[in-house]
Design a protein around this motif. Sequence first.
Motif, PDB file in Angstrom:
ATOM      1  N   ARG A 114      -3.973   7.390  -0.611  1.00 33.62           N
ATOM      2  CA  ARG A 114      -3.474   6.131  -1.157  1.00 33.62           C
ATOM      3  C   ARG A 114      -3.344   6.201  -2.670  1.00 33.62           C
ATOM      4  NH1 ARG A 114      -5.926   0.242  -0.170  1.00 33.62           N
ATOM      5  NH2 ARG A 114      -4.397  -0.915  -1.369  1.00 33.62           N
ATOM      6  N   ARG A 115      -2.252   5.617  -3.168  1.00 33.00           N
ATOM      7  CA  ARG A 115      -2.000   5.551  -4.615  1.00 33.00           C
ATOM      8  C   ARG A 115      -2.173   4.112  -5.073  1.00 33.00           C
ATOM      9  NH1 ARG A 115       3.510   7.825  -6.316  1.00 33.00           N
ATOM     10  NH2 ARG A 115       2.583   7.253  -8.281  1.00 33.00           N
ATOM     11  N   TYR A 116      -2.905   3.940  -6.152  1.00 29.19           N
ATOM     12  CA  TYR A 116      -3.077   2.630  -6.774  1.00 29.19           C
ATOM     13  C   TYR A 116      -2.334   2.684  -8.098  1.00 29.19           C
ATOM     14  CZ  TYR A 116      -6.898   2.083  -3.452  1.00 29.19           C
ATOM     15  OH  TYR A 116      -7.639   1.994  -2.312  1.00 29.19           O
ATOM     16  N   ARG A 150       0.870  -1.175   0.000  1.00 25.95           N
ATOM     17  CA  ARG A 150       0.000   0.000   0.000  1.00 25.95           C
ATOM     18  C   ARG A 150       0.899   1.214   0.000  1.00 25.95           C
ATOM     19  NH1 ARG A 150      -4.858  -1.646   4.185  1.00 25.95           N
ATOM     20  NH2 ARG A 150      -5.926  -2.990   2.712  1.00 25.95           N
ATOM     21  N   GLN A 151       0.654   2.099  -0.940  1.00 24.41           N
ATOM     22  CA  GLN A 151       1.499   3.279  -1.096  1.00 24.41           C
ATOM     23  C   GLN A 151       0.650   4.529  -0.888  1.00 24.41           C
ATOM     24  OE1 GLN A 151       3.410   3.405  -4.916  1.00 24.41           O
ATOM     25  NE2 GLN A 151       4.816   5.008  -4.301  1.00 24.41           N
ATOM     26  N   TYR A 152       1.209   5.500  -0.162  1.00 26.70           N
ATOM     27  CA  TYR A 152       0.508   6.748   0.147  1.00 26.70           C
ATOM     28  C   TYR A 152       1.384   7.925  -0.243  1.00 26.70           C
ATOM     29  CZ  TYR A 152      -2.303   3.601   2.978  1.00 26.70           C
ATOM     30  OH  TYR A 152      -3.100   2.567   3.388  1.00 26.70           O
ATOM     31  N   ASP A 192      -6.498  -3.505  -3.367  1.00 25.29           N
ATOM     32  CA  ASP A 192      -7.101  -4.128  -2.187  1.00 25.29           C
ATOM     33  C   ASP A 192      -7.213  -5.646  -2.313  1.00 25.29           C
ATOM     34  OD1 ASP A 192      -7.419  -1.795  -0.730  1.00 25.29           O
ATOM     35  OD2 ASP A 192      -9.388  -1.371  -1.592  1.00 25.29           O
ATOM     36  N   SER A 218      -0.712  -3.298  -5.684  1.00 32.46           N
ATOM     37  CA  SER A 218      -1.048  -2.185  -4.792  1.00 32.46           C
ATOM     38  C   SER A 218      -2.555  -2.113  -4.530  1.00 32.46           C
ATOM     39  CB  SER A 218      -0.553  -0.858  -5.371  1.00 32.46           C
ATOM     40  OG  SER A 218      -1.310  -0.492  -6.511  1.00 32.46           O
TER      41      SER A 218
END
Length: 195
Positions: free
Chosen positions: A164-166, A156-158, A173, A171
């Motif tokens: 949050r970045r997808y 998970r990247q923020y 859910d 990355s």
Amino acid sequence: MINVGIPCNSNGNPLNVGSEAPLPGTKDATDWTPFNDRLAFETAEFLFKRVKMSAANIDMLCTLWAASLNESDADPPFAGHCDLYNTIDAIPVGGVPWQSATFTYDGPRPELPGGVESPKWMESEYEIWFRDPRLLFKNMLGNHDFHGSFDYAPYRQYDKKGIRRYEHFMSGDWAWKQAVSAHLVFRWCYTEISP
């Protein structure tokens, strides 16, 4: 900030820091299974993947190829498009079978004046073909050709604002929920917080 899932072995146990999961054995360079030889493989790749030749044209090409080999008593790589497609379908890499399901619309239908029937799509039966995405992904993880070319662990990247970045599949859910169990999260938290 990035939250990363913990890489695990095939039994679900976390790997030691810095270690990698073992790669499956490599294939013999002369093994073109299920193709008879390299020529058959490259012919299939050219016709099916590069030029996307129609079935009728594949049949014509195979007929001409067979005629040109008639005097030497040899055969072309494929008898026709069915032989080509069957050989491609028999490729053992992956091995995830196709499945199908049929479905129909089961929602509300409009009440139309004058006896007009519902739209045809609401009455039709549809067939969808698919392969199990979990098995496909499992096979990708076990294929040494993909080693080092994609993220093996969910993350998970923020950004700096905490949004949050997808960006890639891992990355998302779904990947996170499939791989990150409450047990591992508890173990990680307990290890990090414990004195």
